[in-house]
Motif scaffolding. Structure first.
Motif, PDB file in Angstrom:
ATOM      1  N   LEU B 159       1.016  -0.609  -0.216  1.00 20.79           N
ATOM      2  CA  LEU B 159      -0.183  -0.058   0.572  1.00 20.79           C
ATOM      3  C   LEU B 159       1.024   1.085   0.181  1.00 20.79           C
ATOM      4  N   LYS B 160       1.601   1.406   0.849  1.00 22.22           N
ATOM      5  CA  LYS B 160       2.683   2.737   1.082  1.00 22.22           C
ATOM      6  C   LYS B 160       3.443   2.914   0.082  1.00 22.22           C
ATOM      7  N   TYR B 161       4.337   1.579  -0.572  1.00 25.44           N
ATOM      8  CA  TYR B 161       4.609   1.653  -2.124  1.00 25.44           C
ATOM      9  C   TYR B 161       3.876   2.161  -3.259  1.00 25.44           C
ATOM     10  N   PHE B 162       2.997   2.039  -3.137  1.00 24.69           N
ATOM     11  CA  PHE B 162       1.444   2.181  -4.327  1.00 24.69           C
ATOM     12  C   PHE B 162       1.144   3.686  -3.808  1.00 24.69           C
ATOM     13  N   VAL B 163       0.726   3.904  -3.019  1.00 27.17           N
ATOM     14  CA  VAL B 163       0.169   5.548  -2.878  1.00 27.17           C
ATOM     15  C   VAL B 163       2.106   6.425  -3.206  1.00 27.17           C
ATOM     16  N   LEU B 164       3.079   6.337  -2.625  1.00 26.55           N
ATOM     17  CA  LEU B 164       3.978   7.456  -2.403  1.00 26.55           C
ATOM     18  C   LEU B 164       4.173   6.927  -4.451  1.00 26.55           C
ATOM     19  N   GLY B 165       4.103   5.628  -4.801  1.00 22.68           N
ATOM     20  CA  GLY B 165       4.044   5.442  -6.345  1.00 22.68           C
ATOM     21  C   GLY B 165       3.420   5.948  -7.293  1.00 22.68           C
ATOM     22  N   ALA B 166       2.354   6.344  -7.123  1.00 19.81           N
ATOM     23  CA  ALA B 166       1.689   6.953  -7.743  1.00 19.81           C
ATOM     24  C   ALA B 166       1.915   8.358  -7.532  1.00 19.81           C
ATOM     25  N   LEU B 167       2.054   8.672  -6.409  1.00 18.24           N
ATOM     26  CA  LEU B 167       2.249  10.276  -6.416  1.00 18.24           C
ATOM     27  C   LEU B 167       3.731  10.794  -7.421  1.00 18.24           C
ATOM     28  N   ALA B 168       4.510   9.520  -7.250  1.00 26.71           N
ATOM     29  CA  ALA B 168       5.942   9.697  -8.217  1.00 26.71           C
ATOM     30  C   ALA B 168       5.633   9.816  -9.679  1.00 26.71           C
ATOM     31  N   SER B 169       4.647   9.047  -9.873  1.00 29.52           N
ATOM     32  CA  SER B 169       4.056   8.983 -11.468  1.00 29.52           C
ATOM     33  C   SER B 169       3.796  10.042 -11.770  1.00 29.52           C
ATOM     34  N   GLY B 170       2.944  10.696 -11.149  1.00 34.27           N
ATOM     35  CA  GLY B 170       1.998  11.939 -11.274  1.00 34.27           C
ATOM     36  C   GLY B 170       3.294  12.949 -11.595  1.00 34.27           C
ATOM     37  N   LEU B 171       3.842  12.832 -10.887  1.00 36.15           N
ATOM     38  CA  LEU B 171       5.378  14.192 -10.856  1.00 36.15           C
ATOM     39  C   LEU B 171       5.517  13.607 -12.142  1.00 36.15           C
ATOM     40  N   LEU B 172       6.107  12.984 -12.601  1.00 31.83           N
ATOM     41  CA  LEU B 172       6.212  12.343 -13.515  1.00 31.83           C
ATOM     42  C   LEU B 172       6.036  12.397 -14.869  1.00 31.83           C
ATOM     43  N   LEU B 173       4.994  12.395 -14.650  1.00 30.40           N
ATOM     44  CA  LEU B 173       3.630  12.613 -15.810  1.00 30.40           C
ATOM     45  C   LEU B 173       3.171  14.227 -16.173  1.00 30.40           C
ATOM     46  N   TYR B 174       3.543  15.115 -14.820  1.00 28.87           N
ATOM     47  CA  TYR B 174       3.218  16.308 -14.786  1.00 28.87           C
ATOM     48  C   TYR B 174       4.457  17.126 -15.680  1.00 28.87           C
ATOM     49  N   GLY B 175       5.517  16.515 -15.196  1.00 30.48           N
ATOM     50  CA  GLY B 175       6.494  17.005 -15.748  1.00 30.48           C
ATOM     51  C   GLY B 175       6.527  16.803 -17.551  1.00 30.48           C
ATOM     52  N   ALA B 176       6.474  15.416 -17.723  1.00 31.98           N
ATOM     53  CA  ALA B 176       6.535  15.499 -18.693  1.00 31.98           C
ATOM     54  C   ALA B 176       5.494  16.211 -19.690  1.00 31.98           C
ATOM     55  N   SER B 177       4.433  16.118 -19.435  1.00 30.82           N
ATOM     56  CA  SER B 177       3.101  16.901 -19.708  1.00 30.82           C
ATOM     57  C   SER B 177       4.054  17.971 -20.055  1.00 30.82           C
ATOM     58  N   LEU B 178       4.447  19.279 -18.929  1.00 27.57           N
ATOM     59  CA  LEU B 178       5.265  20.422 -19.304  1.00 27.57           C
ATOM     60  C   LEU B 178       6.551  19.916 -20.225  1.00 27.57           C
ATOM     61  N   VAL B 179       7.226  19.114 -20.561  1.00 29.46           N
ATOM     62  CA  VAL B 179       8.275  19.373 -21.250  1.00 29.46           C
ATOM     63  C   VAL B 179       7.255  19.018 -22.968  1.00 29.46           C
ATOM     64  N   TYR B 180       6.761  18.605 -23.032  1.00 31.99           N
ATOM     65  CA  TYR B 180       6.002  18.459 -24.171  1.00 31.99           C
ATOM     66  C   TYR B 180       5.093  19.174 -25.044  1.00 31.99           C
ATOM     67  N   GLY B 181       4.188  20.354 -23.367  1.00 26.61           N
ATOM     68  CA  GLY B 181       4.371  22.019 -24.267  1.00 26.61           C
ATOM     69  C   GLY B 181       5.096  22.813 -24.357  1.00 26.61           C
ATOM     70  N   PHE B 182       6.022  22.564 -24.079  1.00 26.50           N
ATOM     71  CA  PHE B 182       7.542  23.442 -24.182  1.00 26.50           C
ATOM     72  C   PHE B 182       8.090  23.349 -25.458  1.00 26.50           C
ATOM     73  N   ALA B 183       8.891  21.879 -25.774  1.00 28.31           N
ATOM     74  CA  ALA B 183       9.338  21.641 -26.716  1.00 28.31           C
ATOM     75  C   ALA B 183       8.560  21.097 -27.751  1.00 28.31           C
ATOM     76  N   GLY B 184       7.190  21.314 -27.821  1.00 31.87           N
ATOM     77  CA  GLY B 184       7.165  20.471 -28.977  1.00 31.87           C
ATOM     78  C   GLY B 184       6.410  19.162 -28.740  1.00 31.87           C
ATOM     79  N   SER B 185       7.198  18.218 -28.586  1.00 29.11           N
ATOM     80  CA  SER B 185       7.478  16.888 -29.205  1.00 29.11           C
ATOM     81  C   SER B 185       7.359  16.136 -27.500  1.00 29.11           C
ATOM     82  N   THR B 186       7.063  14.543 -27.877  1.00 28.47           N
ATOM     83  CA  THR B 186       7.863  13.523 -27.169  1.00 28.47           C
ATOM     84  C   THR B 186       8.635  12.948 -26.737  1.00 28.47           C
ATOM     85  N   ARG B 187       9.191  13.028 -28.710  1.00 31.36           N
ATOM     86  CA  ARG B 187      10.058  12.212 -29.022  1.00 31.36           C
ATOM     87  C   ARG B 187      11.900  12.906 -28.343  1.00 31.36           C
TER      88      ARG B 187
END
Lengths: 197, 473
Positions: B159-187
């Motif tokens: 459970l601990k792993y899941f809750v904290l891991g979901a938070l980290a995935s959220g951070l990663l995803l949010y960062g990735a979406s910002l990168v996509y927004g500003f770089a214009g590509s996910t490659r």
């Protein structure tokens, strides 16, 4: 017009998203979540992504309904108590309903008055859905399949963690039932008075 | 580019996923009775996938699926190690799985899916496939951590792993979406070409946070000791090895290939992460009595050492990261073999004091564990020393003298708790005898010891040459 609609909708999204985490009653947060999804689907309509907007409402609001059930089941929310304040909440509820209705109006008005911009919501196709499926099943085939695998892992996980094989469960065995004869089940005993079996 | 050639390029992952799907059907129809067979088969398939991944190293870098999947020598080498170590972890899990009531056919399959996710994220050439890989690995890991569902600590770990891991995935995803927004590509290659902007740096920092969590680098390490302590030992042996090297190498790969031009932006962040991890790893473990918690802190510290290589940048660091992490995970697999061997009266024991007098009860195991502990600590004649030497050299080449000094200090401090284990093994009076060691565990511990000393010591030059493709061009 589009810009105004954008600002109105994004304000609603941000506000509802904040209230999701600020609300004390979990049921209220779920309702605010629905409001946030609704307004963000309005945002999607604004950029011309109708298909995604619909998907957002159908999938997420549908999922939220399930989540709602879970919250109610797990947290033991007292419905009688909730219903008691129904009349008090009626004005607030009506207000939010009106706000949702107004959002639809805003979106409709903004889409009707959409100015020509350089953005093409469905490149190389007539509709959103067609454009989406064209990339989803060709360029992003790998991602599509990977998403399927991840869902499979999630399903396996749910089964691993919850399925229990209980011994001694009586299951219906139809062939056994229909094969039953009178002789297997009924015994005739001649019981004499005063003696028992 | 046809589908067939794409599939050929992605051969190791296709093999793993195809096998997992078939095995899932077999398991579903044959029930848990097939789990033993499936476990053996999964081990073989993972080993095969490892060979295929090592073959990718020799081939020129290729892209498949429109750039979503990208092989490179750096990541393919790591992938080969991940699959090989995964096979090792599965191989030695047998006895413990049987005794602890984990004999279910999903167990090897989840390990396969976790390794598969690690492989996908290593070979990702795109933020989307990176996320898919991370998620596949994490989801399988959450389930594996909670696999002993009737055990309170195991479900808590999950459970601990899941809750904290979901938070980290959220951070990663949010960062990735910002990168996509500003770089214009996910490659990755197109992100590297994107013009510099503040939004991109924001996205980068958030992605670093998410990836640091997956690699359990401080200050995103909080979950590690609890998950390691609570999770079932065979699973933790896997967590501490295969996903660990995958996460560190992915961390490096993302920074090098997508954000290589922004090195001056992230080098300091990574250096601070490295320093914090080394210090927390060194000081956090001093007071631990549970060997699994101790190894958790040790792994946090060791990730810190590997991150010195990342902070040193692509030119100096690439080879050192691979050398360090390879040596570390091989030795750690053996150490966890030692943890699996710690059973008394049919129960798992995991305190350091339970190792008391091991040298008199089981001299072979004692010698093996001693060598492995010394290797992880980085004592000269053993392979671990060369790993540390490589990352320190990379750090010095990149003018990160302060980081190297922190590294040396925390090495010395961490000797304190490594020596506690050694002292318990050799210096203390024996307690009650331990149960006999499983065949699989014995083989793995011996193999990992032999690789640590002397194989990798003699052929350390070979390993360095095999991993120094980036420096060679």
């Amino acid at each position: 017009m589009q810009l105004i609609a954008f600002y109105i909708l994004s304000t609603v999204v941000l506000l509802s998203a904040f209230l999701v985490i600020a609300a004390r009653n979990p049921v209220h947060s779920v309702l605010w979540l629905i409001s946030a999804f609704f307004a963000s689907s309005g945002l999607l309509v604004l950029i011309g992504a109708e298909f995604l907007a619909m998907l957002l409402v159908v999938v997420y609001v549908g999922a939220v309904a399930v989540l709602f059930l879970f919250v109610v089941m797990m947290l033991d929310v007292d419905f009688v108590e909730l219903k008691q304040g129904f009349l008090n909440y009626l004005p607030a509820g009506a207000l939010i309903a009106l706000a949702l209705l107004a959002e639809i109006g805003v979106v409709a008005a903004a889409t009707a008055a959409r100015e020509a911009s350089g953005f093409d919501p469905s490149p190389g196709a007539d509709t959103n859905a067609e454009a989406l499926s064209r990339v989803l099943y060709t360029d992003n085939l790998m991602l599509f399949q990977l998403a399927g695998l991840i869902l499979l892992v999630a399903m396996m996980g749910a089964i691993v963690l919850t399925l229990r094989k209980r011994p001694g469960v009586r299951r219906q065995n139809i062939s056994e039932q229909t094969n039953r004869r009178r002789e297997d089940a009924v015994q005739l005993k001649d019981v004499r008075p005063g003696q028992g079996i | 580019m046809t589908l067939i050639s794409d599939l050929q390029i992605a051969a190791p992952e296709i093999l793993l996923s195809g096998f997992a799907l078939v095995a899932l059907l077999v398991g579903a129809f044959a029930g848990d009775g097939s789990s033993r067979f499936l476990r053996a088969f999964s081990t073989v398939v993972l080993a095969l996938a490892s060979l295929l991944a090592f073959r990718q190293v020799a081939l020129p870098p290729e892209a498949a699926f429109g750039g979503l999947y990208q092989t490179s020598e750096f990541t393919s080498f790591a992938k080969g190690v991940v699959y090989a170590i995964g096979a090792g972890a599965l191989f030695m899990s047998g006895g413990a799985v049987r005794r602890d009531g984990m004999e279910r056919y999903e167990f090897p399959l989840l390990m396969i899916f976790a390794s598969f996710g690690a492989g996908v994220m290593l070979s990702a050439g795109d933020l989307m496939s990176l996320y898919m890989g991370v998620e596949c690995l994490s989801l399988s890991s959450y389930v594996l951590a909670a696999f002993l569902r009737d055990d309170l600590r195991s479900s808590e770990a999950g459970l601990k792993y899941f809750v904290l891991g979901a938070l980290a995935s959220g951070l990663l995803l949010y960062g990735a979406s910002l990168v996509y927004g500003f770089a214009g590509s996910t490659r990755f290659d197109q992100i590297a070409d994107a013009p510099y902007s503040i939004g991109l740096v924001f996205g980068l920092v958030l992605m670093i946070c998410g990836l640091a969590f997956k690699a359990s680098a401080a200050p995103f390490h909080i979950w590690t000791p609890d998950v390691y302590e609570g999770g079932p030992s065979p699973v933790v042996a896997f967590f501490a090895t295969a996903p660990k090297i995958a996460a560190v190498v992915v961390f490096a790969n993302v920074l090098f290939s997508a954000f290589g031009v922004m090195e001056d932006q992230w080098a300091l962040i990574v250096a601070v992460l490295a320093a914090a991890s080394m210090l927390i790893g060194a000081f956090g473990a001093l007071n631990q009595n549970n060997i699994k918690r101790l190894l958790a802190y040790s792994s946090i510290g060791n990730v810190g050492f590997a991150l010195i290589g990342v902070a040193a940048g692509e030119t100096f660091g690439t080879s050192s990261i691979l050398v360090y992490m390879t040596i570390y995970v091989v030795a750690t697999l053996g150490l966890f073999g030692g943890v699996l061997a710690m059973r008394r009266d049919g129960k798992n024991v995991e305190l350091i004091s339970d190792l008391n007098g091991l040298s008199r009860m089981k001299p072979a195991l004692a010698i093996a564990l001693t060598a492995l502990v010394f290797s992880v600590a980085g004592i000269p004649p053993l392979a671990g020393f060369f790993g540390k030497l490589m990352v320190f050299r990379a750090g010095l080449q990149a003018d990160l003298l302060w980081l190297v000094i922190v590294g040396v200090i925390s090495s010395v401090v961490s000797l304190g708790y490594y020596l506690r284990i050694i002292w318990a093994i050799w210096g203390k009076e024996p307690a009650a005898a331990l149960d006999p060691v499983d065949f699989g565990v014995g083989v793995t511990v011996v193999a990992s010891t032999v690789i640590t000393f002397p194989v990798l010591v003699i052929w350390i030059g070979g390993l360095i040459n095999a991993t120094s493709f980036a420096a060679a061009g």
